[in-house]
Structures are given as structure tokens and as C-alpha cells.
Design a protein around this motif. Structure first.
Motif, PDB file in Angstrom:
ATOM      1  N   GLU A  83       0.849  -1.192   0.000  1.00  0.00           N
ATOM      2  CA  GLU A  83       0.000   0.000   0.000  1.00  0.00           C
ATOM      3  C   GLU A  83       0.882   1.239   0.000  1.00  0.00           C
ATOM      4  O   GLU A  83       1.925   1.291   0.651  1.00  0.00           O
ATOM      5  CB  GLU A  83      -0.897   0.013   1.243  1.00  0.00           C
ATOM      6  CG  GLU A  83      -1.989  -1.032   1.228  1.00  0.00           C
ATOM      7  CD  GLU A  83      -2.814  -1.019   2.506  1.00  0.00           C
ATOM      8  OE1 GLU A  83      -2.563  -0.135   3.366  1.00  0.00           O
ATOM      9  OE2 GLU A  83      -3.697  -1.869   2.658  1.00  0.00           O
ATOM     10  N   SER A  84       0.441   2.240  -0.724  1.00  0.00           N
ATOM     11  CA  SER A  84       1.207   3.480  -0.787  1.00  0.00           C
ATOM     12  C   SER A  84       0.744   4.441   0.300  1.00  0.00           C
ATOM     13  O   SER A  84      -0.460   4.636   0.488  1.00  0.00           O
ATOM     14  CB  SER A  84       1.026   4.138  -2.155  1.00  0.00           C
ATOM     15  OG  SER A  84       1.753   5.352  -2.222  1.00  0.00           O
ATOM     16  N   PRO A  85       1.678   5.074   1.020  1.00  0.00           N
ATOM     17  CA  PRO A  85       1.278   6.017   2.064  1.00  0.00           C
ATOM     18  C   PRO A  85       0.850   7.370   1.526  1.00  0.00           C
ATOM     19  O   PRO A  85       0.196   8.142   2.214  1.00  0.00           O
ATOM     20  CB  PRO A  85       2.551   6.149   2.904  1.00  0.00           C
ATOM     21  CG  PRO A  85       3.659   5.949   1.909  1.00  0.00           C
ATOM     22  CD  PRO A  85       3.132   4.912   0.950  1.00  0.00           C
ATOM     23  N   GLU A  97      -8.577  -3.434 -14.821  1.00  0.00           N
ATOM     24  CA  GLU A  97      -9.355  -2.489 -14.020  1.00  0.00           C
ATOM     25  C   GLU A  97      -8.456  -1.821 -12.988  1.00  0.00           C
ATOM     26  O   GLU A  97      -7.574  -2.453 -12.407  1.00  0.00           O
ATOM     27  CB  GLU A  97     -10.485  -3.241 -13.320  1.00  0.00           C
ATOM     28  CG  GLU A  97     -11.502  -2.348 -12.663  1.00  0.00           C
ATOM     29  CD  GLU A  97     -12.706  -3.138 -12.164  1.00  0.00           C
ATOM     30  OE1 GLU A  97     -12.512  -3.931 -11.215  1.00  0.00           O
ATOM     31  OE2 GLU A  97     -13.801  -2.979 -12.710  1.00  0.00           O
ATOM     32  N   ILE A  98      -8.683  -0.538 -12.761  1.00  0.00           N
ATOM     33  CA  ILE A  98      -7.855   0.235 -11.846  1.00  0.00           C
ATOM     34  C   ILE A  98      -8.605   0.418 -10.532  1.00  0.00           C
ATOM     35  O   ILE A  98      -9.740   0.908 -10.530  1.00  0.00           O
ATOM     36  CB  ILE A  98      -7.501   1.597 -12.470  1.00  0.00           C
ATOM     37  CG1 ILE A  98      -6.748   1.363 -13.786  1.00  0.00           C
ATOM     38  CG2 ILE A  98      -6.670   2.436 -11.511  1.00  0.00           C
ATOM     39  CD1 ILE A  98      -6.661   2.580 -14.660  1.00  0.00           C
ATOM     40  N   PRO A  99      -8.009   0.041  -9.402  1.00  0.00           N
ATOM     41  CA  PRO A  99      -8.724   0.118  -8.118  1.00  0.00           C
ATOM     42  C   PRO A  99      -9.261   1.511  -7.824  1.00  0.00           C
ATOM     43  O   PRO A  99      -8.519   2.497  -7.851  1.00  0.00           O
ATOM     44  CB  PRO A  99      -7.655  -0.279  -7.097  1.00  0.00           C
ATOM     45  CG  PRO A  99      -6.680  -1.103  -7.866  1.00  0.00           C
ATOM     46  CD  PRO A  99      -6.659  -0.487  -9.245  1.00  0.00           C
ATOM     47  N   PRO A 106      -7.650   2.509   1.762  1.00  0.00           N
ATOM     48  CA  PRO A 106      -7.913   1.396   2.683  1.00  0.00           C
ATOM     49  C   PRO A 106      -8.240   1.825   4.105  1.00  0.00           C
ATOM     50  O   PRO A 106      -8.469   0.980   4.968  1.00  0.00           O
ATOM     51  CB  PRO A 106      -6.591   0.622   2.659  1.00  0.00           C
ATOM     52  CG  PRO A 106      -5.557   1.703   2.466  1.00  0.00           C
ATOM     53  CD  PRO A 106      -6.203   2.736   1.568  1.00  0.00           C
ATOM     54  N   THR A 107      -8.236   3.139   4.367  1.00  0.00           N
ATOM     55  CA  THR A 107      -8.527   3.628   5.715  1.00  0.00           C
ATOM     56  C   THR A 107      -9.411   4.870   5.649  1.00  0.00           C
ATOM     57  O   THR A 107      -9.521   5.515   4.604  1.00  0.00           O
ATOM     58  CB  THR A 107      -7.239   4.007   6.478  1.00  0.00           C
ATOM     59  OG1 THR A 107      -6.554   5.051   5.761  1.00  0.00           O
ATOM     60  CG2 THR A 107      -6.325   2.810   6.650  1.00  0.00           C
ATOM     61  N   GLN A 108     -10.026   5.179   6.779  1.00  0.00           N
ATOM     62  CA  GLN A 108     -10.769   6.426   6.950  1.00  0.00           C
ATOM     63  C   GLN A 108     -10.225   7.103   8.201  1.00  0.00           C
ATOM     64  O   GLN A 108     -10.148   6.487   9.268  1.00  0.00           O
ATOM     65  CB  GLN A 108     -12.267   6.150   7.097  1.00  0.00           C
ATOM     66  CG  GLN A 108     -13.118   7.427   7.158  1.00  0.00           C
ATOM     67  CD  GLN A 108     -14.612   7.132   7.270  1.00  0.00           C
ATOM     68  OE1 GLN A 108     -15.004   6.092   7.787  1.00  0.00           O
ATOM     69  NE2 GLN A 108     -15.438   8.042   6.791  1.00  0.00           N
ATOM     70  N   GLU A 109      -9.843   8.383   8.051  1.00  0.00           N
ATOM     71  CA  GLU A 109      -9.241   9.108   9.166  1.00  0.00           C
ATOM     72  C   GLU A 109     -10.306   9.933   9.882  1.00  0.00           C
ATOM     73  O   GLU A 109     -10.888  10.850   9.290  1.00  0.00           O
ATOM     74  CB  GLU A 109      -8.110  10.011   8.696  1.00  0.00           C
ATOM     75  CG  GLU A 109      -7.376  10.684   9.844  1.00  0.00           C
ATOM     76  CD  GLU A 109      -6.257  11.610   9.385  1.00  0.00           C
ATOM     77  OE1 GLU A 109      -5.684  12.310  10.242  1.00  0.00           O
ATOM     78  OE2 GLU A 109      -5.971  11.635   8.174  1.00  0.00           O
ATOM     79  N   ILE A 110     -10.538   9.623  11.151  1.00  0.00           N
ATOM     80  CA  ILE A 110     -11.530  10.316  11.966  1.00  0.00           C
ATOM     81  C   ILE A 110     -10.876  10.707  13.286  1.00  0.00           C
ATOM     82  O   ILE A 110     -10.364   9.855  14.012  1.00  0.00           O
ATOM     83  CB  ILE A 110     -12.760   9.418  12.244  1.00  0.00           C
ATOM     84  CG1 ILE A 110     -13.377   8.922  10.921  1.00  0.00           C
ATOM     85  CG2 ILE A 110     -13.797  10.164  13.071  1.00  0.00           C
ATOM     86  CD1 ILE A 110     -14.454   7.876  11.109  1.00  0.00           C
ATOM     87  N   ALA A 111     -10.873  12.008  13.574  1.00  0.00           N
ATOM     88  CA  ALA A 111     -10.288  12.526  14.823  1.00  0.00           C
ATOM     89  C   ALA A 111      -8.858  12.047  15.011  1.00  0.00           C
ATOM     90  O   ALA A 111      -8.437  11.699  16.120  1.00  0.00           O
ATOM     91  CB  ALA A 111     -11.155  12.129  16.017  1.00  0.00           C
ATOM     92  N   HIS A 150      -8.900   4.270  10.664  1.00  0.00           N
ATOM     93  CA  HIS A 150      -9.698   3.050  10.782  1.00  0.00           C
ATOM     94  C   HIS A 150      -9.646   2.300   9.452  1.00  0.00           C
ATOM     95  O   HIS A 150      -9.772   2.909   8.385  1.00  0.00           O
ATOM     96  CB  HIS A 150     -11.154   3.391  11.113  1.00  0.00           C
ATOM     97  CG  HIS A 150     -11.321   4.230  12.351  1.00  0.00           C
ATOM     98  ND1 HIS A 150     -11.535   3.694  13.588  1.00  0.00           N
ATOM     99  CD2 HIS A 150     -11.290   5.589  12.519  1.00  0.00           C
ATOM    100  CE1 HIS A 150     -11.644   4.664  14.480  1.00  0.00           C
ATOM    101  NE2 HIS A 150     -11.500   5.819  13.861  1.00  0.00           N
ATOM    102  N   ARG A 151      -9.458   0.987   9.501  1.00  0.00           N
ATOM    103  CA  ARG A 151      -9.474   0.215   8.264  1.00  0.00           C
ATOM    104  C   ARG A 151     -10.861   0.318   7.645  1.00  0.00           C
ATOM    105  O   ARG A 151     -11.883   0.038   8.287  1.00  0.00           O
ATOM    106  CB  ARG A 151      -9.146  -1.255   8.538  1.00  0.00           C
ATOM    107  CG  ARG A 151      -7.743  -1.507   9.050  1.00  0.00           C
ATOM    108  CD  ARG A 151      -6.659  -1.054   8.097  1.00  0.00           C
ATOM    109  NE  ARG A 151      -6.617  -1.802   6.846  1.00  0.00           N
ATOM    110  CZ  ARG A 151      -5.694  -1.620   5.910  1.00  0.00           C
ATOM    111  NH1 ARG A 151      -4.739  -0.710   6.065  1.00  0.00           N
ATOM    112  NH2 ARG A 151      -5.712  -2.322   4.801  1.00  0.00           N
TER     113      ARG A 151
END
Length: 529
Positions: free
Chosen positions: A171-173, A358-360, A496-501, A505-506
Motif C-alpha cells: 500500500e502506498s502512504p 481495471e484500476i482500483p 484502505p482507511t478512513q481518518e476520523i479525529a 480506521h481500516r
């Protein structure tokens, strides 16, 4: 997960630190530990968390904290020398470290060239293609990689989605990794026999010197649309940073899409030779672009798009994009011309792009229409212009209603939020407003700004819904839709994640969409049991 900074060659070269100091005019402070003539280094990093034995730790000043603050951790992990500025040297001395310190007036600018030198300038042994622009970088880069793979046994593709060398991927940061990590990956690609690399180059990367030390063989420009103004200040500042990729020390030649004013400006002012690409729906009479694109079918078949590409010699070539929409015609054409400039035969490039995988997260068909379910798509569109292009691309393949799940990022350009709301209300039938990556902001405040724009376009509020959970928003959208409708989930794409506060989160839109469909299928089966 393997850290991108750990993607390095297994057999690195060894350099005496005194030689590195002489080559890059690095100064030993008078009160610092003298350099040992026998001290050697095998790598470079700007992150204390990614130090390997034998590394040079380049401590750069940050917005809030100086990198030299983490010198002790870097040394404990195996760093043999710290390169920093005068302020950083003071911090290292204050920490009581006995490690040698070398001073540079601008360690951030030095990091790329130093890493390139340590790794033996791997970019010189690879065909290198860089792609910049606001929208379309990822798609174009994957299209270019498809063409390069048709000409090279092993390639690397680096960007927002992943960092991939041959069959190994992590995964790319971020869109473009830090300069030392980039040089390490290029060295790994060379060691594994790769012949070419296609990579995305962000405006942040250009402003922060992440691609310094690499001169691309050819670079491409897709477009410039409103985004990242919190970082660049205004569109002119944004353009100036993008244009850095077209400097002689950064690239040998370029290809520019001239469909917007910024592309035309770049083509007119580029200090390196450029070819131009223009996209048309009708016949390009009088077009003076080097390559003219005539779109014939922009995705009405529900999958791809076909077009004719007219070359500088006037010859016409039938081509295709595997993705729908005029924007992907432009991306495919740019990729073909970039690949040709990188040494791939034109016919080979055209065929490879037409059959690219197909491109993700880019117009990704996750759920197919039928059995009572709508067509379910995931797309990364997160800017006003990208949202317009995404919705316009899927409207022709939607027999019923267009259902949109979307939000907007926190800690980013706040001015685009009501604009996104207006666009959504104008071009989609049913809206589900939810969270994207709120980061440190109040998610409700972000949604309120979006809904303000929605109400400006659709005062009645008809078919407008709000969901405090992104997963719930997807459930709501599928519940509202029929098999004649299309549900498109925008903003996060492959992420692949959601940033909350401040907490990651995955989370992935594609995974949730598939899970919700499976839940619905099970519920239907149980109701008929």
C-alpha cells in the motif's frame, strides 16, 4: 504491511561518509564528533521509523517539529550519521548523541540527490515516466504501465494506490513517496531487472523536493482543477508547483493535455520540448495540437470508450479506453503518447492501453446491474471538476436514477464543499451526504457545508439524505436504488482507511459495497425460505 521505505535493494553499495560529505559540501560543526575515515553508509532516510542499519538519517525541519528531534530514535535503529541544518545540529547536540553530524543549508533539497548518489542513480538505468495533474494521474499511470509492460519484461508502478515492483506490491502512504524511499524503490526495481517505471508525481511532492535527484525521460500533464488550495494558496501557486516537473533538471521531454487553460499555458511556457494532446467529441477541424483525439463512443456500452487518435503526421489510429467517459479518453490518449515517447511502438501502446486491467477505485465496477441490484461503482472523484466528469460519465449508462454517495475531506480546502453540493444536486438524482476523511474537523460541520450547496441548487431537499456513517450511507443508497439505477460512491476510491479525529480506521468503499450486497442477498434468501 511492508513499509515503502523498506523496499530497497538486497545488495546496496557502500559509501564512505567522508566521501559523501565532500561530494555534497556537508560541513562538520566545530563541536561535533569528527568523522571516522572508515565510517560507511548504505542507505538514506528522512523517517526515523524507517531507519535500516547503515543509514544516513536526513533530519529536515517540519511544519511543527524538526526532524532532528527524532535523531536518537534513528541512531538507536542503526543510523550512522545525521545530516541536518544548523538548527537541527543544535538539537542533536542537546540530545547528547555522539553520532557524527553533518550540516547542510537545506537538507530537504539535499535528500533526493544524496539518496540517488548512494543508490548509484538507479533512474538512469530505467525508462522513467512521470504523470502530474489534478485528476487522472492514477488512471493515466496505470495505462502507461500497461503499455510499458508490453515492451519490458518487468516494470514498476508507483502512485496513490500502491508501490509495485514486478509482482510485489505494498500500500502506498501517499501519491509520491519521500525522495530517499523513491530512490530505494528505483534501486530495487533495477536490481530485479525492471526496464521501466511509471509513477504519479503530486504537486506536494514537487513543492517539497520528493523527486529531486531523478530526471524523468518523459513526463505528462493531465489537467489542473481546484484542489489543495490550502497548501498552494491559489490556482497560480498550484500551477507553479505542477510546472516544476517540466524543468530541465527534472525531465527531458513532456506531453501536455491542452483541454484547459492551464495545459495550454504549460505547453506555451515549458522550458523542455513538449507534445500536445487535445480531446474532442466532434471533428478537430483547425486543431493545431500535435495529437488530436476524436471520441466516438464515450462509454455508452457501459464499459469502455472508443476514439480516434490523429498523430502529428495526420495519420489516424483507432484506439480505446477500458473505462467510460470523455475524461478517460483523454487519459488513455495521454498514456499512449507518453508510452510512445518512452520508446514503445505506437500500435503496441494503443493495444496495451485498450486492454489495461481495471484500476482500483477508478470507475471500478463493484456490483453489476441485475437480480434487483443497481450497478454499483466506486470512484476517487474528490474535486468539483472530477465529480462533474464522474457523474457525466455514468449518466449515459443509467436507465433509471443516478444515486450518489459522497462527502468532502476535513482539514483541506473548505471552499469546495458547497461547490461539491451544488454539483451533486444538479447532476445526480438521489444524494446521500456522508463523511469522507473528517480528520480533525467536526464531521457534522463538513456535511453542513456540503448541504448548504445542495440546498442552493435544490431548495426542496427532495431525494437528499444524510448519513453519519459512510458504511450506513452505502446501505441507504442500495436500499433506495432499483436495478435500473446506478449507485456511485465517490471521494475515497481505493483508500484502505478512513481518518476520523486523527485515528486511521481500516475501511474501503469497495469492501463495504460488496458486504452490503451480500447482506441483502442473504436477507432475501431468508425471507423466501
Amino acid at each position: 504491511m511492508t513499509s515503502p521505505a523498506r523496499m530497497r535493494p538486497q545488495h546496496p553499495a557502500t559509501h564512505r561518509v567522508v566521501d559523501l560529505a565532500e561530494t555534497f559540501a556537508l560541513v562538520v560543526p566545530p563541536d561535533a564528533t569528527p568523522l571516522d575515515e572508515a565510517l560507511t553508509a548504505t542507505g538514506v532516510t528522512v523517517s526515523s521509523a524507517d531507519v535500516a542499519d547503515g543509514d544516513v538519517f536526513v533530519a529536515v525541519p517540519g511544519l511543527k517539529v524538526h526532524g532532528a528531534t527524532y535523531a536518537a530514535q534513528a541512531v538507536a535503529a542503526g543510523a550512522v550519521v545525521v545530516v541536518t541544518d544548523a538548527a537541527g545540529a543544535v538539537l542533536v547536540r542537546g540530545a547528547g548523541l555522539s553520532v557524527p553530524v553533518l550540516v547542510s543549508p537545506d537538507p530537504r533539497e539535499l535528500a533526493g540527490p544524496l539518496a540517488a548518489h548512494v543508490h548509484g542513480h538507479p533512474g538512469r538505468d530505467l525508462v522513467t515516466v512521470g504523470v502530474t495533474g489534478t485528476n487522472g494521474k492514477t488512471t493515466t499511470t496505470y495505462f502507461v504501465d500497461a503499455a510499458l509492460r508490453a515492451a519490458h519484461a518487468t516494470t514498476a508502478v508507483l502512485g496513490t494506490v500502491e508501490l509495485k515492483v514486478g509482482d510485489e506490491a505494498v500500500e502506498s502512504p501517499r501519491t509520491t513517496v519521500e525522495a530517499p524511499a523513491l530512490q530505494g524503490i528505483l534501486a530495487l526495481a533495477r536490481e530485479r531487472g525492471a526496464g521501466a517505471v511509471a509513477m504519479e508525481v503530486s504537486s506536494h511532492a514537487l513543492a517539497l523536493g520528493r523527486v529531486r535527484g531523478l530526471t524523468f525521460d518523459v513526463v505528462g500533464f493531465t489537467n489542473l482543477q481546484r484542489d489543495h488550495l490550502d497548501f498552494h494558496g491559489d490556482m497560480d501557486g498550484y500551477f507553479r508547483d505542477k510546472a516544476r516537473l517540466f524543468a530541465p533538471e527534472q525531465a527531458r521531454r513532456g506531453v501536455v493535455v491542452v483541454d484547459d487553460e492551464w495545459g495550454r499555458r504549460l505547453a506555451a511556457t515549458s522550458p523542455i520540448p513538449v507534445e500536445t494532446v487535445a480531446t474532442h467529441v466532434g471533428d478537430p477541424v483547425g486543431d493545431d495540437a500535435d495529437w488530436a483525439v476524436v471520441a466516438a463512443d464515450i462509454g455508452l456500452d457501459g464499459v469502455g470508450s472508443t476514439f480516434t487518435l490523429r498523430g502529428p503526421d495526420g495519420a489516424r489510429h483507432e484506439a480505446a479506453s477500458p473505462l467510460p467517459g470523455l475524461v478517460n479518453v483523454s487519459n488513455a490518449a495521454l498514456a499512449i503518447v507518453l508510452a510512445r515517447a518512452a520508446g514503445v511502438e505506437l500500435a503496441t501502446a494503443i493495444d496495451a492501453v485498450a486492454h489495461a486491467h481495471e484500476i482500483p477505485g477508478r470507475m471500478e465496477r463493484v456490483v453489476e446491474r441485475g437480480d434487483g441490484f443497481p450497478l454499483g461503482l466506486v470512484d476517487y472523484a474528490h474535486t468539483p471538476d472530477a465529480l462533474v466528469l464522474a457523474l457525466e460519465a455514468v449518466r449515459p449508462i443509467t436507465p433509471g436514477r443516478l444515486v450518489l454517495v459522497f462527502g468532502s475531506d476535513g482539514d483541506r480546502d473548505q471552499g469546495k464543499r458547497p461547490i461539491m453540493g451544488q454539483i451533486a444536486a444538479r447532476l445526480a438524482d438521489v444524494l446521500v451526504v456522508t463523511d469522507e476523511n473528517p480528520r480533525s474537523e467536526d464531521p457534522a460541520a463538513i456535511r453542513a457545508a456540503i448541504l448548504e450547496g445542495v440546498r442552493a441548487e435544490r431548495p426542496s431537499g427532495t431525494d437528499v439524505h444524510e448519513a453519519t456513517s459512510r458504511a450506513q450511507a452505502i446501505r441507504d443508497a442500495l436500499a433506495l436504488a432499483t436495478d435500473q439505477d446506478t449507485v456511485i460512491i465517490t471521494g475515497k476510491g481505493h483508500e484502505p482507511t478512513q481518518e476520523i479525529a486523527g485515528v486511521f480506521h481500516r475501511y474501503n468503499d469497495r469492501d463495504v459495497l460488496l458486504a452490503v450486497r451480500a447482506e441483502s442477498t442473504r436477507a432475501r434468501a431468508e425471507s423466501h425460505a
